[in-house]
Scaffold this active site. Sequence first.
Site, PDB file in Angstrom:
ATOM      1  CB  SER A 125      -7.519   4.247   3.261  1.00 21.56           C
ATOM      2  OG  SER A 125      -6.905   3.372   4.091  1.00 21.56           O
ATOM      3  CB  SER A 145      -8.357   1.630   6.016  1.00 20.18           C
ATOM      4  OG  SER A 145      -8.667   2.812   6.176  1.00 20.18           O
ATOM      5  CE  LYS A 191      -3.641   2.136   2.674  1.00 17.62           C
ATOM      6  NZ  LYS A 191      -4.711   1.808   3.733  1.00 17.62           N
TER       7      LYS A 191
END
Length: 478
Positions: free
Chosen positions: A157, A181, A82
């Site tokens: 996210s 997230s 990520k």
Amino acid sequence: MTRIHDLPVHRLAALVRSRELSPVEIAEYYLERIRRLGERCGAYVTVTEELALEQARNAEKRVLSDTPDELPPLLGVPLPIKDLDTLAGVRTTFGSRAVPGLPAPADSAVVAQLRAAGAVFLGKTNTPEFGATCYTENEVAPPSRNPWDTDLSPGGSSGGAAAAVAAGLAPAAQASDGGGSIRIPASACGLFGLKPTRGRISGGPAQVDLTGLSTAGPLTRTVLDAALLLDVMAVNLPGDPYTAPPLPPGRTFADHARREPGRLRIGRYADTGSAGIPVHPDVLAAHEEATRTLLDLGHEVEEIDNPADTAFGGTFAEDFRYLWAATASVTPVDPAREGELTPIYRWLRESARATPLPEYLAASARLLHGTRAMLTDTARFDAVLAPTLARPPVPVGHFTSGGPADEFRLMTEFTPFTSLYNVSGQPSVNVPLHWSRGGLPIGVMLTGPRGGEGTLLSLSAQLERARPWAHRVPEGWH
């Protein structure tokens, strides 16, 4: 015939070790899929093709020269990182135009763990600016889209990470969760997502999370894959403000995923209490279906009130907003570039700066008192069942039609369940048990006591055997 992107992490690792699949062949296969399909779902911000092939070639040399017992557990398995975590030598954008996006000088702690385990890094996955929203749209890359329907958001996210796994552009992904997230995009994309206990995985050396809300974790298609990745990712560094209870000597999370959980006592709730947020009928259907499955498996299930009301006195959502804004306010941004931040992120920072310190401390104290009450009230349960989201996946652009205050309200209405367990620090998972009549994934959330990842993994694996989901993949991603 089974294709490489149909294989879970544990099978890929085994086939590499047995020399039935070449790490170079696997890496080239995934890189070709990313080139061909990647733009359709906006999963990747950066693709590290040269790095991946170099790592794959090195992995292949090790496979041919070492005995299987000496090989690291993820040797030759491709994974993306990520774009909130640093990967040495690769730019980190944090999803923001306001940062330079320079090559990182070093790996974050969790990336270093994955590197040592032999993972091959495919690239950096898309994230909203500094991971602050429950959707994955920013100003540095096209929006991430849900492979089940590309008009819809994959959540956030860790939306890029979830889109990559759901579309078969990675077998699993490293992700992170500060308010849901990991679990939010896992629910929206039909994946298993695990937020570990606070302190299980260090945020070091660079990340500073004084609130303790955020942690790294895995997004996978199978429970065993999540357990294997958690075994690798778990690490503490000197100076970490939080640590999690260790497993007994000689035990692993993978062991838990392979064993039966026994008869468990499970609390359940599906309402949003005094928040009054409506819960979609498809979400309630998923909740009821999960309850029936748990009862059929012999577990005891008891109805409870929403802990956000009973333990936190109905002030949870507002108090959490104080913490979320405070976290945004300490992100180091050049003052000259503050105007380049997205409206929601500027609004959060301005809100924090306008909040008197006593007010922030009072909110933090209320959250701490509420956590103590909730952990006491739910101590009799081995796990608690709740919806992951209040509604099915929403369209790309759903949250940004109004101003920042309206955007935050829409996010709260979409995700009223997940952030509670970031505040409490408990391990929490999304289990992809249900699909709507329209073919969209609807997850359910199971949460355990602090340090209880093992029980959650055993229970989730039992549910996976009873109601398999890994064979369910979105159409059109061949």
